[in-house]
Design a protein around this motif. Structure first.
Motif, short mmCIF file in Angstrom:
data_model
loop_
_atom_site.label_atom_id
_atom_site.label_comp_id
_atom_site.label_asym_id
_atom_site.label_seq_id
_atom_site.Cartn_x
_atom_site.Cartn_y
_atom_site.Cartn_z
N ARG A 2 0.82 -1.19 0.00
CA ARG A 2 0.00 0.00 0.00
C ARG A 2 0.87 1.26 0.00
O ARG A 2 1.93 1.30 0.60
CB ARG A 2 -0.90 0.05 1.25
CG ARG A 2 -2.03 -0.96 1.22
CD ARG A 2 -2.81 -0.85 2.51
NE ARG A 2 -3.95 -1.75 2.48
CZ ARG A 2 -5.15 -1.39 2.06
NH1 ARG A 2 -5.35 -0.16 1.63
NH2 ARG A 2 -6.15 -2.24 2.06
N PRO A 5 0.06 6.89 3.24
CA PRO A 5 -0.70 8.12 3.12
C PRO A 5 0.21 9.34 3.31
O PRO A 5 1.11 9.34 4.14
CB PRO A 5 -1.72 8.02 4.26
CG PRO A 5 -1.80 6.56 4.58
CD PRO A 5 -0.44 6.01 4.29
N SER A 8 0.39 10.72 6.81
CA SER A 8 1.14 9.87 7.72
C SER A 8 2.63 10.05 7.52
O SER A 8 3.40 10.09 8.47
CB SER A 8 0.74 8.40 7.51
OG SER A 8 -0.60 8.20 7.86
N ASN A 99 3.58 1.32 9.94
CA ASN A 99 2.49 2.07 9.32
C ASN A 99 1.20 1.28 9.48
O ASN A 99 1.12 0.11 9.09
CB ASN A 99 2.81 2.29 7.83
CG ASN A 99 1.86 3.27 7.18
OD1 ASN A 99 0.70 3.40 7.56
ND2 ASN A 99 2.37 3.98 6.18
N ALA A 101 -1.45 1.45 7.84
CA ALA A 101 -2.01 1.06 6.55
C ALA A 101 -1.40 -0.24 6.03
O ALA A 101 -2.01 -0.94 5.23
CB ALA A 101 -1.82 2.17 5.51
N ASP A 102 -0.19 -0.58 6.49
CA ASP A 102 0.49 -1.79 6.02
C ASP A 102 0.48 -2.92 7.05
O ASP A 102 0.92 -4.02 6.74
CB ASP A 102 1.95 -1.46 5.68
CG ASP A 102 2.07 -0.47 4.54
OD1 ASP A 102 1.24 -0.54 3.62
OD2 ASP A 102 2.97 0.38 4.59
N VAL A 121 -5.38 8.15 8.97
CA VAL A 121 -5.23 7.15 7.91
C VAL A 121 -6.43 7.28 6.96
O VAL A 121 -7.53 6.80 7.27
CB VAL A 121 -5.17 5.72 8.49
CG1 VAL A 121 -4.91 4.71 7.39
CG2 VAL A 121 -4.09 5.63 9.56
N GLU A 123 -7.50 5.81 4.36
CA GLU A 123 -8.18 4.58 3.92
C GLU A 123 -8.52 3.66 5.08
O GLU A 123 -8.65 2.45 4.90
CB GLU A 123 -7.31 3.84 2.89
CG GLU A 123 -6.01 3.26 3.43
CD GLU A 123 -4.83 4.19 3.32
OE1 GLU A 123 -3.75 3.72 2.94
OE2 GLU A 123 -5.00 5.39 3.61
N HIS A 124 -8.74 4.20 6.27
CA HIS A 124 -8.95 3.32 7.43
C HIS A 124 -10.23 2.50 7.30
O HIS A 124 -10.32 1.41 7.87
CB HIS A 124 -8.94 4.11 8.74
CG HIS A 124 -10.12 5.00 8.95
ND1 HIS A 124 -10.14 6.32 8.58
CD2 HIS A 124 -11.32 4.76 9.54
CE1 HIS A 124 -11.29 6.85 8.91
NE2 HIS A 124 -12.03 5.95 9.49
N LEU A 127 -9.32 -0.69 5.95
CA LEU A 127 -8.51 -1.52 6.84
C LEU A 127 -9.34 -2.30 7.85
O LEU A 127 -8.96 -3.41 8.24
CB LEU A 127 -7.50 -0.65 7.60
CG LEU A 127 -6.51 0.16 6.77
CD1 LEU A 127 -5.59 0.95 7.70
CD2 LEU A 127 -5.70 -0.74 5.85
#
Length: 274
Positions: A2, A5, A8, A99, A101-102, A121, A123-124, A127
């Protein structure tokens, strides 16, 4: 992998643990109210995503003395502070830079906690289903996010960033709607087969000191702006803070008992099926 962000990446190395913890009692209360709704009795693995400097993560080791506790945060400064804290605790309390996101666990996790981190984040929402899939049967996901994007503190900050003086530097630094409401998160996680408890609360914070609201947001909402301007020591930063402080004093005038600062929080606790 990913994409990290942009916010971030900007924030990773600009967090100041001391500034964030100026209002320790006010910032910790939502965490304890969130964790108090988790019904896990004897989890083996607990992860705190966005753990900050680890003070609150360490309380999870007290809550679940038989669990291995891991704290993950994108800020090197915060994790360095957490490592110093962990030196006085059992080896089962560990911290690492990572991170959100990862993040993916190596095996099933019994409890995932995220306190005031997911707003950073974008795109949370994507997730959350992935995190529920990482839970063991009957596992728990609990998170809390600020829900005050429409408050004067944040609205004035956005307006100032888009003003003629600052728009070339700051117009795109802040996002408008970083989190959802309780109903949105309820629908998302119930759709994953979870039992969901979602609610919101507005805390009437009573802040002390000069420019108290400015000091509060220096630890959170102002971090992207400070990073973009080059930090608190930069000349432009001082100019921006002087202007913003004046706006905040008008919006939140101090009273005889301190400065009243309403702060809305959104809470979600979800449990997977057994």
């Amino acid at each position: 992998m990913r994409r990290v962000p942009e916010e971030s990446s900007v924030l990773n190395d600009t967090w100041d643990p001391a500034q964030y913890w100026v209002f320790a009692d006010e910032r910790s209360r939502p965490f304890f109210e969130l964790v108090g709704r988790i019904g896990a009795e004897a989890p083996a693995r607990v992860v705190d995503l966005g753990c900050g400097h680890g003070e609150l993560t360490a309380t999870l080791a007290q809550r679940w003395p038989g669990a291995a506790i891991a704290g993950i945060d994108s800020s090197t400064e915060m994790i360095n502070a957490a490592h110093r804290l962990a030196a006085g605790h059992p080896a089962r309390l560990e911290f690492a830079v990572g991170n959100l996101a990862d993040w993916a666990p190596e095996g099933p996790v019994d409890v995932i906690v995220s306190n005031a981190a997911l707003q950073w984040v974008p795109e949370h929402r994507e997730l959350l289903p992935r995190w529920t899939q990482a839970l063991s049967p009957g596992g728990w996901l609990a998170f809390q996010v600020p829900g005050n994007a429409g408050a004067p503190s944040h609205a004035l900050l956005r307006e100032l960033c888009r003003s003629p003086r600052w728009r070339d530097r700051l117009a795109d630094v802040l996002r408008w709607h970083p989190v959802g409401d309780p109903a949105e998160y309820f629908g998302l996680l119930a759709g994953q087969g979870c039992r969901v408890d979602a609610w919101e609360a507005t805390y009437l914070q009573v802040l002390q000191g000069d420019d108290a609201v400015l000091e509060w947001v220096k630890g959170t909402a102002l971090r992207p702006v400070l990073a973009a301007l080059g930090g608190e020591g930069a000349a432009e930063t001082a100019e921006f803070l002087t202007e913003y402080a004046g706006l905040l004093r008008e919006a939140y005038p101090p009273g005889p008992h301190g400065t009243l600062f309403p702060f809305r929080r959104i809470f979600v606790v979800a449990r997977t099926g057994l």
